[in-house]
Enzyme design. Sequence first.
Site, PDB file in Angstrom:
ATOM      1  N   LYS A  88      41.868  34.680  43.190  1.00 18.04           N
ATOM      2  CA  LYS A  88      40.851  33.058  43.413  1.00 18.04           C
ATOM      3  C   LYS A  88      40.845  31.801  42.525  1.00 18.04           C
ATOM      4  O   LYS A  88      41.477  31.054  42.726  1.00 18.04           O
ATOM      5  CB  LYS A  88      39.619  33.247  44.007  1.00 18.04           C
ATOM      6  CG  LYS A  88      39.268  34.264  45.056  1.00 18.04           C
ATOM      7  CD  LYS A  88      37.690  34.812  45.375  1.00 18.04           C
ATOM      8  CE  LYS A  88      37.651  35.265  46.776  1.00 18.04           C
ATOM      9  NZ  LYS A  88      36.305  35.916  46.635  1.00 18.04           N
ATOM     10  N   GLN A 139      30.935  37.342  43.159  1.00 20.32           N
ATOM     11  CA  GLN A 139      31.992  38.190  43.629  1.00 20.32           C
ATOM     12  C   GLN A 139      30.559  39.687  44.274  1.00 20.32           C
ATOM     13  O   GLN A 139      30.942  39.934  43.136  1.00 20.32           O
ATOM     14  CB  GLN A 139      33.245  38.205  43.294  1.00 20.32           C
ATOM     15  CG  GLN A 139      34.316  39.089  43.993  1.00 20.32           C
ATOM     16  CD  GLN A 139      35.146  38.732  45.018  1.00 20.32           C
ATOM     17  OE1 GLN A 139      35.264  37.030  44.888  1.00 20.32           O
ATOM     18  NE2 GLN A 139      35.476  39.359  45.627  1.00 20.32           N
ATOM     19  N   ASP A 190      31.030  30.456  50.456  1.00 25.92           N
ATOM     20  CA  ASP A 190      31.166  31.420  51.300  1.00 25.92           C
ATOM     21  C   ASP A 190      31.112  31.525  52.813  1.00 25.92           C
ATOM     22  O   ASP A 190      30.577  32.244  53.252  1.00 25.92           O
ATOM     23  CB  ASP A 190      30.526  32.395  50.286  1.00 25.92           C
ATOM     24  CG  ASP A 190      31.739  33.848  49.301  1.00 25.92           C
ATOM     25  OD1 ASP A 190      33.208  33.490  49.487  1.00 25.92           O
ATOM     26  OD2 ASP A 190      31.242  34.338  48.419  1.00 25.92           O
TER      27      ASP A 190
HETATM   28  N1  GUN Z   1      34.077  40.500  48.522  1.00 26.37           N
HETATM   29  C1  GUN Z   1      34.309  41.213  49.078  1.00 26.37           C
HETATM   30  N2  GUN Z   1      34.543  39.677  50.185  1.00 26.37           N
HETATM   31  C2  GUN Z   1      34.292  39.397  49.832  1.00 26.37           C
HETATM   32  C3  GUN Z   1      34.015  37.683  49.775  1.00 26.37           C
HETATM   33  O1  GUN Z   1      34.158  37.305  51.019  1.00 26.37           O
HETATM   34  N3  GUN Z   1      33.447  36.731  49.086  1.00 26.37           N
HETATM   35  C4  GUN Z   1      32.516  37.190  47.967  1.00 26.37           C
HETATM   36  N4  GUN Z   1      32.092  36.882  47.795  1.00 26.37           N
HETATM   37  N5  GUN Z   1      32.650  38.803  47.883  1.00 26.37           N
HETATM   38  C5  GUN Z   1      33.156  39.561  48.468  1.00 26.37           C
END
Ligand code: GUN
Length: 298
Positions: free
Chosen positions: A51, A95, A118
């Site tokens: 990311k 995350q 998100d």
């Molecule tokens: N863990 C798995 N997918 C995601 C996501 O799209 N966002 C976040 N914050 N954690 C995740």
Amino acid sequence: MKILSGKELSELIQAELAGEAAALKKLGCTPTLAVIRVGEDEATGIYVRNKVRAAAKVGLHSEDIHLPASTSQSELEAKVECLNSDPAVHGLICQLPLPGHLNEKRLPERIDPLKDVDCFHPLNFGLMAMGTPRFLPCTPAGIIEILLRYEVPVAGQHVVVLGRSNIVGRPVAMMLGHKGIDATVSLCHSRSKDAAQLMRQADILVAAIGQPEWVKADMLKEGAVVIDVGVHQVPDPSRKRGYRICGDVDQADAASRAAAMTPVPGGVGPVTITMLLKNTIAAARMQMGGPQGGDTPA
Ligand code: GUN
């Protein structure tokens, strides 16, 4: 069988986003994403690194905030609060998964809804569910982007979604059924009766169940389009590193019946990250006083 490359699509969309980020920078605003992660989980570290790397590529600023595994709920919430009130941070995510002692269900409510890139906050999830989104959740938005940009017919088609998680299955099922996308959607889960029969009727199958290579060719309709959301490491002694990456679909098998499929890796994953960057740019615009969404139909 056509490969629906998320990697290639991401390059294209990221080039568009880089233009938008540059325009915002000219106005004195560098869109900034803060990513909180807790503990030493290796996969989580890789996702966050991807990311941060993608953000830099399109000209966004990002902060990787790495907290120790011993972080308490109140320390985590204090960190979220601190980033909520930092005007230099436009997008904020934590995350997942978090270490077991932390309550990850209640955390989205702590994030400022205007920074919730998100789209996990109940307010933003609700706006999305009603078809008047402020943000769109990243993986579902990525799946729809893949279908639309690869010109897969969706309106009036039968889409079967496997898995009802709040991150992927449930929101993508809602979004696919919204006005303008217009799919007919079946949402299947572990207690669905006759799931196999439904799957064989699917024009498009979205596999988000978290089981390595669970979907086989005999579960598919001839000519189905298959979106594979899973990412798993499975042991493979023939590889130097001792494992390989696979999805929820047994792709070697499914290739005999599917018309098109997203690969793993290089399918849904890269587009999910790209949608996060798109949301961060949108968040920066909102915080500069632009429209805040939530009042126009999706
Ligand atoms: N863990 C798995 N997918 C995601 C996501 O799209 N966002 C976040 N914050 N954690 C995740």
